[in-house]
Structure formats: C-alpha cells, structure tokens
Design a protein around this motif. Structure first.
Motif, PDB file in Angstrom:
ATOM      1  N   VAL A  41       0.832  -1.204   0.000  1.00 57.45           N
ATOM      2  CA  VAL A  41       0.000   0.000   0.000  1.00 57.45           C
ATOM      3  C   VAL A  41       0.873   1.262   0.000  1.00 57.45           C
ATOM      4  O   VAL A  41       0.583   2.222  -0.723  1.00 57.45           O
ATOM      5  CB  VAL A  41      -0.988  -0.013   1.193  1.00 57.45           C
ATOM      6  CG1 VAL A  41      -1.678   1.321   1.355  1.00 57.45           C
ATOM      7  CG2 VAL A  41      -2.012  -1.121   1.010  1.00 57.45           C
ATOM      8  N   VAL A  42       1.950   1.260   0.771  1.00 53.15           N
ATOM      9  CA  VAL A  42       2.837   2.427   0.797  1.00 53.15           C
ATOM     10  C   VAL A  42       3.519   2.618  -0.554  1.00 53.15           C
ATOM     11  O   VAL A  42       3.622   3.744  -1.057  1.00 53.15           O
ATOM     12  CB  VAL A  42       3.872   2.302   1.941  1.00 53.15           C
ATOM     13  CG1 VAL A  42       4.945   3.365   1.832  1.00 53.15           C
ATOM     14  CG2 VAL A  42       3.182   2.384   3.288  1.00 53.15           C
ATOM     15  N   VAL A  43       3.968   1.537  -1.178  1.00 55.30           N
ATOM     16  CA  VAL A  43       4.582   1.646  -2.505  1.00 55.30           C
ATOM     17  C   VAL A  43       3.552   2.139  -3.520  1.00 55.30           C
ATOM     18  O   VAL A  43       3.870   2.974  -4.378  1.00 55.30           O
ATOM     19  CB  VAL A  43       5.204   0.302  -2.935  1.00 55.30           C
ATOM     20  CG1 VAL A  43       5.549   0.294  -4.418  1.00 55.30           C
ATOM     21  CG2 VAL A  43       6.448   0.024  -2.126  1.00 55.30           C
ATOM     22  N   GLY A  44       2.320   1.658  -3.425  1.00 57.21           N
ATOM     23  CA  GLY A  44       1.269   2.164  -4.308  1.00 57.21           C
ATOM     24  C   GLY A  44       1.045   3.654  -4.130  1.00 57.21           C
ATOM     25  O   GLY A  44       0.875   4.388  -5.118  1.00 57.21           O
ATOM     26  N   ALA A  45       1.059   4.107  -2.897  1.00 60.72           N
ATOM     27  CA  ALA A  45       0.898   5.545  -2.643  1.00 60.72           C
ATOM     28  C   ALA A  45       2.087   6.335  -3.177  1.00 60.72           C
ATOM     29  O   ALA A  45       1.914   7.419  -3.748  1.00 60.72           O
ATOM     30  CB  ALA A  45       0.725   5.789  -1.140  1.00 60.72           C
ATOM     31  N   LEU A  46       3.295   5.805  -3.028  1.00 62.50           N
ATOM     32  CA  LEU A  46       4.478   6.486  -3.551  1.00 62.50           C
ATOM     33  C   LEU A  46       4.462   6.559  -5.075  1.00 62.50           C
ATOM     34  O   LEU A  46       4.918   7.541  -5.662  1.00 62.50           O
ATOM     35  CB  LEU A  46       5.750   5.794  -3.058  1.00 62.50           C
ATOM     36  CG  LEU A  46       6.067   5.945  -1.577  1.00 62.50           C
ATOM     37  CD1 LEU A  46       7.285   5.095  -1.206  1.00 62.50           C
ATOM     38  CD2 LEU A  46       6.296   7.393  -1.211  1.00 62.50           C
ATOM     39  N   ILE A  47       3.934   5.531  -5.717  1.00 65.20           N
ATOM     40  CA  ILE A  47       3.805   5.567  -7.178  1.00 65.20           C
ATOM     41  C   ILE A  47       2.763   6.595  -7.587  1.00 65.20           C
ATOM     42  O   ILE A  47       2.960   7.346  -8.551  1.00 65.20           O
ATOM     43  CB  ILE A  47       3.469   4.163  -7.724  1.00 65.20           C
ATOM     44  CG1 ILE A  47       4.687   3.246  -7.590  1.00 65.20           C
ATOM     45  CG2 ILE A  47       3.040   4.236  -9.193  1.00 65.20           C
ATOM     46  CD1 ILE A  47       4.415   1.803  -7.943  1.00 65.20           C
TER      47      ILE A  47
ATOM     48  N   ILE B 104       1.915   9.347  -6.091  1.00 65.86           N
ATOM     49  CA  ILE B 104       2.377  10.726  -5.953  1.00 65.86           C
ATOM     50  C   ILE B 104       3.596  11.010  -6.836  1.00 65.86           C
ATOM     51  O   ILE B 104       4.066  12.141  -6.883  1.00 65.86           O
ATOM     52  CB  ILE B 104       2.679  11.100  -4.482  1.00 65.86           C
ATOM     53  CG1 ILE B 104       3.793  10.251  -3.902  1.00 65.86           C
ATOM     54  CG2 ILE B 104       1.430  11.015  -3.640  1.00 65.86           C
ATOM     55  CD1 ILE B 104       4.223  10.666  -2.503  1.00 65.86           C
ATOM     56  N   GLY B 105       4.102   9.980  -7.518  1.00 74.07           N
ATOM     57  CA  GLY B 105       5.158  10.188  -8.493  1.00 74.07           C
ATOM     58  C   GLY B 105       6.570  10.000  -8.005  1.00 74.07           C
ATOM     59  O   GLY B 105       7.515  10.368  -8.697  1.00 74.07           O
ATOM     60  N   VAL B 106       6.761   9.433  -6.833  1.00 71.02           N
ATOM     61  CA  VAL B 106       8.100   9.237  -6.297  1.00 71.02           C
ATOM     62  C   VAL B 106       8.748   7.987  -6.894  1.00 71.02           C
ATOM     63  O   VAL B 106       9.940   7.968  -7.170  1.00 71.02           O
ATOM     64  CB  VAL B 106       8.062   9.141  -4.755  1.00 71.02           C
ATOM     65  CG1 VAL B 106       9.418   8.843  -4.186  1.00 71.02           C
ATOM     66  CG2 VAL B 106       7.483  10.416  -4.176  1.00 71.02           C
ATOM     67  N   LEU B 107       7.968   6.935  -7.096  1.00 70.17           N
ATOM     68  CA  LEU B 107       8.476   5.647  -7.585  1.00 70.17           C
ATOM     69  C   LEU B 107       7.771   5.250  -8.870  1.00 70.17           C
ATOM     70  O   LEU B 107       6.814   5.876  -9.290  1.00 70.17           O
ATOM     71  CB  LEU B 107       8.226   4.543  -6.549  1.00 70.17           C
ATOM     72  CG  LEU B 107       9.059   4.547  -5.305  1.00 70.17           C
ATOM     73  CD1 LEU B 107       8.599   3.441  -4.379  1.00 70.17           C
ATOM     74  CD2 LEU B 107      10.506   4.357  -5.626  1.00 70.17           C
ATOM     75  N   GLY B 108       8.242   4.146  -9.436  1.00 63.39           N
ATOM     76  CA  GLY B 108       7.505   3.522 -10.513  1.00 63.39           C
ATOM     77  C   GLY B 108       8.238   3.343 -11.812  1.00 63.39           C
ATOM     78  O   GLY B 108       7.775   2.629 -12.685  1.00 63.39           O
ATOM     79  N   HIS B 109       9.409   3.960 -11.988  1.00 62.98           N
ATOM     80  CA  HIS B 109      10.078   3.860 -13.273  1.00 62.98           C
ATOM     81  C   HIS B 109      11.216   2.845 -13.281  1.00 62.98           C
ATOM     82  O   HIS B 109      11.672   2.453 -14.339  1.00 62.98           O
ATOM     83  CB  HIS B 109      10.617   5.230 -13.694  1.00 62.98           C
ATOM     84  CG  HIS B 109       9.534   6.253 -13.804  1.00 62.98           C
ATOM     85  ND1 HIS B 109       8.572   6.193 -14.780  1.00 62.98           N
ATOM     86  CD2 HIS B 109       9.245   7.330 -13.059  1.00 62.98           C
ATOM     87  CE1 HIS B 109       7.741   7.208 -14.634  1.00 62.98           C
ATOM     88  NE2 HIS B 109       8.129   7.915 -13.587  1.00 62.98           N
ATOM     89  N   TYR B 110      11.655   2.439 -12.133  1.00 65.28           N
ATOM     90  CA  TYR B 110      12.804   1.559 -12.031  1.00 65.28           C
ATOM     91  C   TYR B 110      12.432   0.376 -11.133  1.00 65.28           C
ATOM     92  O   TYR B 110      12.266   0.527  -9.931  1.00 65.28           O
ATOM     93  CB  TYR B 110      13.991   2.347 -11.462  1.00 65.28           C
ATOM     94  CG  TYR B 110      15.310   1.652 -11.560  1.00 65.28           C
ATOM     95  CD1 TYR B 110      15.805   1.224 -12.782  1.00 65.28           C
ATOM     96  CD2 TYR B 110      16.076   1.431 -10.434  1.00 65.28           C
ATOM     97  CE1 TYR B 110      17.022   0.588 -12.877  1.00 65.28           C
ATOM     98  CE2 TYR B 110      17.300   0.804 -10.509  1.00 65.28           C
ATOM     99  CZ  TYR B 110      17.765   0.381 -11.739  1.00 65.28           C
ATOM    100  OH  TYR B 110      18.964  -0.252 -11.826  1.00 65.28           O
ATOM    101  N   VAL B 111      12.306  -0.815 -11.738  1.00 69.54           N
ATOM    102  CA  VAL B 111      11.793  -1.985 -11.020  1.00 69.54           C
ATOM    103  C   VAL B 111      12.652  -2.371  -9.808  1.00 69.54           C
ATOM    104  O   VAL B 111      12.104  -2.580  -8.720  1.00 69.54           O
ATOM    105  CB  VAL B 111      11.650  -3.189 -11.975  1.00 69.54           C
ATOM    106  CG1 VAL B 111      11.165  -4.414 -11.232  1.00 69.54           C
ATOM    107  CG2 VAL B 111      10.710  -2.867 -13.093  1.00 69.54           C
TER     108      VAL B 111
END
Length: 91
Positions: free
Chosen positions: A37-43, A45-52
């Motif tokens: 859930v925290v990783v989903g929230a970070l994605i 808001i644009g902090v994560l998601g481009h680098y697996v």
C-alpha cells in the motif's frame, strides 16, 4: 505503461494481502500488505515507478520495517511459544 508501474495494482495487492492475513492469521502477510500500500501511494504521488529494482527494494524495506514495528508494538502473545523443560527420551 506496465502493471507494476501503476499505483492501483500495488494498493489492490496490499488489500488482497490484508484479507489473506485475516483468513490465515499468522502475522506474516500484514507487513507485506503495508509495504504494498505504501509503494502504491508512492507511485501515485510520483516518487516511484520507473525503475523496477528500486521499487522492489523499497517494497521489501518498508515491509520488513513495518513488520518489525508491528511486532514491537503488538509483542509476542503469551503462550505462543512452548518451552520444554525435559526431553521425553530422558530416563
């Protein structure tokens, strides 16, 4: 856009892990659910998601950290472990 880059996939995975924790209690899946859930929230808001690898590393770190914090707060239940004071093979 790949599925792992979408925040809703991580949040749904966290909810599924939370439900799995309620169905199979063992205090194992809850840390993973919080991490997802925290990783989903970070994605979102644009902090994560481009680098697996970075996303998976942050997921693992948050999961372990949340599990340790919950374990510290909740503690070990009384009677959860059995301490044996003698062996059945002793005469």
């Amino acid at each position: 856009m790949e599925y792992w880059q979408q925040g809703w996939v991580w949040v749904v995975a966290g909810v599924v892990l939370g439900v799995l924790e309620m169905l199979i209690p063992g205090f194992v899946f809850l840390g993973f659910a919080i991490g997802a859930v925290v990783v989903g929230a970070l994605i979102w808001i644009g902090v994560l998601g481009h680098y697996v690898p970075l996303t998976l590393l942050i997921f693992a770190a948050i999961s372990v950290l949340s599990w340790l914090v919950l374990r510290r707060i909740m503690g070990v239940r009384h009677g959860q472990t059995k301490v044996w004071d003698r062996d059945i093979n002793d005469n």
